[in-house]
Scaffold this motif. Structure first.
Motif, short mmCIF file in Angstrom:
data_model
loop_
_atom_site.label_atom_id
_atom_site.label_comp_id
_atom_site.label_asym_id
_atom_site.label_seq_id
_atom_site.Cartn_x
_atom_site.Cartn_y
_atom_site.Cartn_z
N SER A 147 -6.91 67.47 112.79
CA SER A 147 -6.75 66.02 112.77
C SER A 147 -7.74 65.40 111.80
O SER A 147 -8.81 65.92 111.54
CB SER A 147 -6.94 65.45 114.17
OG SER A 147 -8.20 65.79 114.66
N GLY A 148 -7.32 64.30 111.26
CA GLY A 148 -8.15 63.54 110.35
C GLY A 148 -7.51 62.18 110.16
O GLY A 148 -6.35 62.10 109.77
N GLY A 149 -8.23 61.15 110.47
CA GLY A 149 -7.64 59.82 110.39
C GLY A 149 -6.54 59.68 111.42
O GLY A 149 -6.66 60.14 112.54
N GLY A 150 -5.42 59.15 111.02
CA GLY A 150 -4.31 58.97 111.95
C GLY A 150 -3.26 60.05 111.87
O GLY A 150 -2.25 59.98 112.55
N SER A 151 -3.51 61.05 111.03
CA SER A 151 -2.50 62.09 110.89
C SER A 151 -3.07 63.46 111.25
O SER A 151 -4.27 63.64 111.38
CB SER A 151 -1.93 62.11 109.47
OG SER A 151 -2.95 62.45 108.57
N VAL A 152 -2.16 64.40 111.40
CA VAL A 152 -2.50 65.77 111.78
C VAL A 152 -1.90 66.68 110.72
O VAL A 152 -0.73 66.54 110.38
CB VAL A 152 -1.91 66.11 113.17
CG1 VAL A 152 -2.21 67.54 113.55
CG2 VAL A 152 -2.44 65.15 114.23
N VAL A 153 -2.71 67.60 110.20
CA VAL A 153 -2.19 68.58 109.25
C VAL A 153 -1.93 69.87 110.03
O VAL A 153 -2.76 70.31 110.83
CB VAL A 153 -3.15 68.80 108.06
CG1 VAL A 153 -4.49 69.32 108.48
CG2 VAL A 153 -2.53 69.70 107.03
N ILE A 154 -0.74 70.43 109.84
CA ILE A 154 -0.36 71.66 110.52
C ILE A 154 -0.56 72.79 109.52
O ILE A 154 0.04 72.79 108.44
CB ILE A 154 1.10 71.61 111.00
CG1 ILE A 154 1.40 70.32 111.78
CG2 ILE A 154 1.43 72.86 111.80
CD1 ILE A 154 0.57 70.11 113.02
N ILE A 155 -1.41 73.76 109.88
CA ILE A 155 -1.85 74.81 108.97
C ILE A 155 -1.56 76.17 109.59
O ILE A 155 -1.81 76.39 110.77
CB ILE A 155 -3.37 74.68 108.73
CG1 ILE A 155 -3.70 73.31 108.13
CG2 ILE A 155 -3.89 75.81 107.85
CD1 ILE A 155 -5.18 72.97 108.15
N THR A 156 -1.03 77.09 108.77
CA THR A 156 -0.91 78.48 109.21
C THR A 156 -2.10 79.25 108.65
O THR A 156 -2.64 78.91 107.60
CB THR A 156 0.41 79.13 108.74
OG1 THR A 156 0.52 79.00 107.33
CG2 THR A 156 1.60 78.50 109.43
N LEU A 157 -2.49 80.29 109.40
CA LEU A 157 -3.67 81.08 109.03
C LEU A 157 -3.31 82.53 108.83
O LEU A 157 -2.42 83.06 109.50
CB LEU A 157 -4.71 81.03 110.16
CG LEU A 157 -5.15 79.69 110.71
CD1 LEU A 157 -6.07 79.90 111.90
CD2 LEU A 157 -5.83 78.89 109.63
N GLY A 158 -4.08 83.18 107.97
CA GLY A 158 -4.05 84.63 107.85
C GLY A 158 -5.19 85.19 108.69
O GLY A 158 -5.79 84.48 109.50
#
Length: 181
Positions: A147-158
């Motif tokens: 999360s950051g600000g009003g949005s959410v970043v969806i991240i995939t990980l290795g």
């Protein structure tokens, strides 16, 4: 990471019963990945950052640092109820949206045209379903909802490399059975 309790049993927009098995496996996998990654501290870091140029996410703790190769799947904005795939976001470098393009390619191959649209209406439930489906399709070793600000970043990980304060390193990876059952 995404709350599923009390959710009605319905798939994401654009997903019909032919893909329900894939979606449900994705939801099971996302739950297992979340539980496994909590063991090293994912979600509890003092701070985190994603460097698009190196393709690495870094989580910093008082006693260690965790790094992993990462891909950006999408941005989710709960207040406006919107989901924007990374491949359609001009602020994301193309090499950081490979997983998002893989989901789009899968959707095109399976005739799921709603999932090939750059932007979708999405509440928490739909966002969780889209993330679960994407993790299943990409066979990600993990995921993060930053999360950051009003949005959410969806991240995939290795695989995650843990570096202790003394400089020693170890690798954390979750083995998942990716066969469709």
């Amino acid at each position: 990471m995404f709350k599923r309790a009390g959710r009605p049993e319905r798939p994401a927009q654009g997903v019909d019963s032919a893909d329900l098995t894939t979606l449900l496996q994705g939801e099971d996998i996302i739950d297992r990945l979340a539980r496994a990654h909590v063991s090293w501290g994912l979600g509890s870091a003092d701070r985190w950052g994603l460097d698009q140029k190196t393709g690495l996410i870094t989580c910093t703790f008082p006693d260690k640092t965790a790094t992993a190769p990462a891909q950006i799947l999408a941005g989710f904005t709960p207040s406006s109820g919107s989901w924007l795939w990374a491949w359609a976001n001009e602020s994301i470098l193309p090499e950081m949206s490979r997983d998002a393009r893989s989901v789009r390619d899968w959707a095109e191959a399976h005739g799921r045209h709603a999932l090939t649209q750059a932007k979708a209406d999405a509440d928490e439930q739909v966002a969780a379903s889209l993330a679960a489906l994407a993790v299943r399709i990409t066979r990600a070793a993990g995921f993060y909802r930053g999360s950051g600000g009003g949005s959410v970043v969806i991240i995939t990980l290795g695989p995650v490399t843990l570096t202790a304060a003394d400089g020693s390193t170890s690798t954390f990876n979750v083995n998942i059975d990716w066969r469709i059952r």
